[in-house]
Design an enzyme around this catalytic site. Structure first.
Site, PDB file in Angstrom:
ATOM      1  N   THR A   1      -9.774  -1.244 -18.577  1.00  0.00           N
ATOM      2  CA  THR A   1     -10.776  -1.857 -19.443  1.00  0.00           C
ATOM      3  C   THR A   1     -10.690  -3.365 -19.211  1.00  0.00           C
ATOM      4  O   THR A   1      -9.835  -3.831 -18.447  1.00  0.00           O
ATOM      5  CB  THR A   1     -10.505  -1.554 -20.933  1.00  0.00           C
ATOM      6  OG1 THR A   1      -9.253  -2.153 -21.285  1.00  0.00           O
ATOM      7  CG2 THR A   1     -10.478  -0.071 -21.213  1.00  0.00           C
TER       8      THR A   1
ATOM      9  N   ASN B   1       1.518   2.991  -2.564  1.00  0.00           N
ATOM     10  CA  ASN B   1       0.788   3.946  -3.426  1.00  0.00           C
ATOM     11  C   ASN B   1      -0.408   4.539  -2.681  1.00  0.00           C
ATOM     12  O   ASN B   1      -0.693   5.728  -2.815  1.00  0.00           O
ATOM     13  CB  ASN B   1       0.351   3.272  -4.727  1.00  0.00           C
ATOM     14  CG  ASN B   1       1.481   3.215  -5.745  1.00  0.00           C
ATOM     15  OD1 ASN B   1       1.854   4.224  -6.317  1.00  0.00           O
ATOM     16  ND2 ASN B   1       2.056   2.033  -5.933  1.00  0.00           N
TER      17      ASN B   1
ATOM     18  N   HIS C   1       0.474   0.233 -13.507  1.00  0.00           N
ATOM     19  CA  HIS C   1       1.136  -1.017 -13.898  1.00  0.00           C
ATOM     20  C   HIS C   1       2.630  -0.740 -14.039  1.00  0.00           C
ATOM     21  O   HIS C   1       3.026   0.213 -14.728  1.00  0.00           O
ATOM     22  CB  HIS C   1       0.566  -1.526 -15.226  1.00  0.00           C
ATOM     23  CG  HIS C   1       1.241  -2.780 -15.677  1.00  0.00           C
ATOM     24  ND1 HIS C   1       0.975  -4.003 -15.093  1.00  0.00           N
ATOM     25  CD2 HIS C   1       2.202  -3.002 -16.600  1.00  0.00           C
ATOM     26  CE1 HIS C   1       1.744  -4.922 -15.653  1.00  0.00           C
ATOM     27  NE2 HIS C   1       2.494  -4.348 -16.573  1.00  0.00           N
TER      28      HIS C   1
ATOM     29  N   GLY D   1       0.802  -1.223   0.000  1.00  0.00           N
ATOM     30  CA  GLY D   1       0.000   0.000   0.000  1.00  0.00           C
ATOM     31  C   GLY D   1       0.830   1.264   0.000  1.00  0.00           C
ATOM     32  O   GLY D   1       0.368   2.313   0.465  1.00  0.00           O
TER      33      GLY D   1
ATOM     34  N   ARG E   1     -14.482 -17.029  -9.251  1.00  0.00           N
ATOM     35  CA  ARG E   1     -14.015 -15.667  -9.498  1.00  0.00           C
ATOM     36  C   ARG E   1     -15.167 -14.667  -9.588  1.00  0.00           C
ATOM     37  O   ARG E   1     -15.095 -13.560  -9.042  1.00  0.00           O
ATOM     38  CB  ARG E   1     -13.205 -15.638 -10.794  1.00  0.00           C
ATOM     39  CG  ARG E   1     -12.604 -14.290 -11.112  1.00  0.00           C
ATOM     40  CD  ARG E   1     -11.833 -14.323 -12.409  1.00  0.00           C
ATOM     41  NE  ARG E   1     -10.625 -15.113 -12.310  1.00  0.00           N
ATOM     42  CZ  ARG E   1      -9.471 -14.637 -11.821  1.00  0.00           C
ATOM     43  NH1 ARG E   1      -9.385 -13.402 -11.411  1.00  0.00           N
ATOM     44  NH2 ARG E   1      -8.410 -15.400 -11.756  1.00  0.00           N
TER      45      ARG E   1
ATOM     46  N   ILE F   1      -7.221 -10.254 -11.163  1.00  0.00           N
ATOM     47  CA  ILE F   1      -7.774  -9.893 -12.469  1.00  0.00           C
ATOM     48  C   ILE F   1      -9.281  -9.756 -12.304  1.00  0.00           C
ATOM     49  O   ILE F   1      -9.930 -10.622 -11.714  1.00  0.00           O
ATOM     50  CB  ILE F   1      -7.414 -10.970 -13.511  1.00  0.00           C
ATOM     51  CG1 ILE F   1      -5.898 -10.976 -13.726  1.00  0.00           C
ATOM     52  CG2 ILE F   1      -8.147 -10.711 -14.824  1.00  0.00           C
ATOM     53  CD1 ILE F   1      -5.394 -12.083 -14.612  1.00  0.00           C
ATOM     54  N   LEU F   2      -9.829  -8.665 -12.805  1.00  0.00           N
ATOM     55  CA  LEU F   2     -11.255  -8.383 -12.613  1.00  0.00           C
ATOM     56  C   LEU F   2     -12.041  -8.774 -13.864  1.00  0.00           C
ATOM     57  O   LEU F   2     -11.590  -8.585 -14.989  1.00  0.00           O
ATOM     58  CB  LEU F   2     -11.450  -6.900 -12.310  1.00  0.00           C
ATOM     59  CG  LEU F   2     -10.823  -6.452 -10.982  1.00  0.00           C
ATOM     60  CD1 LEU F   2     -10.725  -4.938 -10.914  1.00  0.00           C
ATOM     61  CD2 LEU F   2     -11.626  -6.998  -9.806  1.00  0.00           C
TER      62      LEU F   2
ATOM     63  N   LEU G   1      -6.529  -6.931 -19.996  1.00  0.00           N
ATOM     64  CA  LEU G   1      -5.569  -6.853 -18.895  1.00  0.00           C
ATOM     65  C   LEU G   1      -4.436  -5.872 -19.214  1.00  0.00           C
ATOM     66  O   LEU G   1      -3.715  -6.051 -20.203  1.00  0.00           O
ATOM     67  CB  LEU G   1      -4.985  -8.244 -18.608  1.00  0.00           C
ATOM     68  CG  LEU G   1      -3.955  -8.294 -17.480  1.00  0.00           C
ATOM     69  CD1 LEU G   1      -4.586  -7.996 -16.132  1.00  0.00           C
ATOM     70  CD2 LEU G   1      -3.236  -9.634 -17.462  1.00  0.00           C
TER      71      LEU G   1
ATOM     72  N   GLU H   1       6.103   6.102  -9.215  1.00  0.00           N
ATOM     73  CA  GLU H   1       4.663   5.844  -9.058  1.00  0.00           C
ATOM     74  C   GLU H   1       4.048   6.795  -8.030  1.00  0.00           C
ATOM     75  O   GLU H   1       2.940   7.296  -8.209  1.00  0.00           O
ATOM     76  CB  GLU H   1       4.429   4.394  -8.630  1.00  0.00           C
ATOM     77  CG  GLU H   1       4.823   3.395  -9.704  1.00  0.00           C
ATOM     78  CD  GLU H   1       4.356   1.983  -9.420  1.00  0.00           C
ATOM     79  OE1 GLU H   1       4.125   1.632  -8.246  1.00  0.00           O
ATOM     80  OE2 GLU H   1       4.208   1.215 -10.396  1.00  0.00           O
TER      81      GLU H   1
HETATM   82  C1  GRF Z   1       3.322  -1.201  -7.653  1.00  0.00           C
HETATM   83  O1  GRF Z   1       4.607  -1.238  -8.196  1.00  0.00           O
HETATM   84  C2  GRF Z   1       2.281  -1.320  -8.727  1.00  0.00           C
HETATM   85  O2  GRF Z   1       2.689  -0.809  -9.959  1.00  0.00           O
HETATM   86  C3  GRF Z   1       2.113  -2.809  -8.829  1.00  0.00           C
HETATM   87  O3  GRF Z   1       2.234  -3.291  -7.528  1.00  0.00           O
HETATM   88  C4  GRF Z   1       3.024  -2.388  -6.748  1.00  0.00           C
HETATM   89  C5  GRF Z   1       2.193  -2.026  -5.572  1.00  0.00           C
HETATM   90  O4  GRF Z   1       2.930  -1.443  -4.570  1.00  0.00           O
HETATM   91  N1  GRF Z   1       0.861  -3.130  -9.479  1.00  0.00           N
HETATM   92  P1  GRF Z   1       2.193  -0.862  -3.264  1.00  0.00           P
HETATM   93  O5  GRF Z   1       1.319  -1.961  -2.678  1.00  0.00           O
HETATM   94  O6  GRF Z   1       1.398   0.334  -3.665  1.00  0.00           O
HETATM   95  O7  GRF Z   1       3.337  -0.531  -2.338  1.00  0.00           O
END
Ligand code: GRF
Length: 223
Positions: free
Chosen positions: A151, A24, A119, A22, A75, A102-103, A154, A184
């Site tokens: 979308t 991000n 991503h 987490g 799923r 995957i959704l 994937l 990011e």
């Molecule tokens: C990020 O590098 C994101 O691009 C990928 O998973 C990682 C997540 O990191 N999909 P965090 O959980 O936000 O630390």
């Protein structure tokens, strides 16, 4: 006195889906606290009960829920439970921040145009998993990350912004991942703020920013 609401814009309500650390999510919390992100983080949902990001949500006073995918053998049942949990927060925007499931098309269609993902590659290179190792194996001299609309394809939705980092001789995939995360944490809140300001939308499978159709790789972020 009647308050002047002419310039008031309702805050965008955001739900963040996570699976792990987490970091991000933390970048969104910090951007909100620093007033770089004018949004209400109304809820965090994790598919993993032990995700560290849940602690970050609790520390920030954000409501959270766990929808454990292991409790749903099918799923589609997981996706429906997740969609119901998301809808309970009545969000304007859904953010996938390290959400590792995957959704289904049913889920994606329900939140179409108001769901963003990050991503860790310079899409269209390396959709899917192990992106940094694949970049190393290919002998690439740069890696990166892409914020994009989600979308049902994937990692194939229209990009919004990309940031690149160099691959330095001797790098491991973990070294690259750490460098990419730094980018990011800047570009994801930035793109979400564009959305909150009403500047960003998905139309006819493309990204529109300030009324302009972006290039197929989105904006390029220069540090
Ligand atoms: C990020 O590098 C994101 O691009 C990928 O998973 C990682 C997540 O990191 N999909 P965090 O959980 O936000 O630390």
């Amino acid at each position: 006195m009647i308050p002047d609401t002419t310039n008031a814009r309702a805050k965008t309500k955001i739900v963040v889906l996570i699976s792990g650390s987490g970091s991000n999510l933390q970048a969104f919390i910090d951007a909100r606290d620093n007033r770089q992100l004018n949004a209400d983080l109304v809820g965090v949902i994790s598919n993993r009960p032990k995700a560290t990001g849940l602690k970050r949500a609790a520390r920030a006073g954000i409501a959270s829920r766990i929808i454990d995918h292991q409790a749903y053998p099918k799923r589609l049942d997981f996706d429906r439970a997740l969609a119901a949990a998301v809808a309970d927060y009545n969000p304007d925007l859904v953010i996938l921040a390290g959400f590792m499931r995957i959704l289904s098309a049913e889920f994606v269609d329900r939140f179409s145009g108001r769901m963003l993902n990050i991503h860790p590659s310079l899409l269209p290179k390396y959709p899917g998993l192990n992106t940094h190792q694949r970049a190393l194996d290919a002998g690439d001299n740069e890696a990166g990350t892409t914020v994009h609309f989600v979308t049902s394809q994937l990692d194939g939705g229209p990009p919004i912004v990309q940031g690149a980092v160099p691959i330095i001789s001797g790098d491991s995939a973990a070294d690259i991942a750490a460098r990419v995360l730094g980018v990011e944490h800047v570009i994801f809140p930035m793109a979400v703020q564009w959305y909150c300001e009403g500047r960003l939308s998905m139309q006819d499978g493309a990204t529109l920013l300030d009324g302009e159709v972006l290039a197929p790789t989105g904006r390029t972020f220069e540090a």
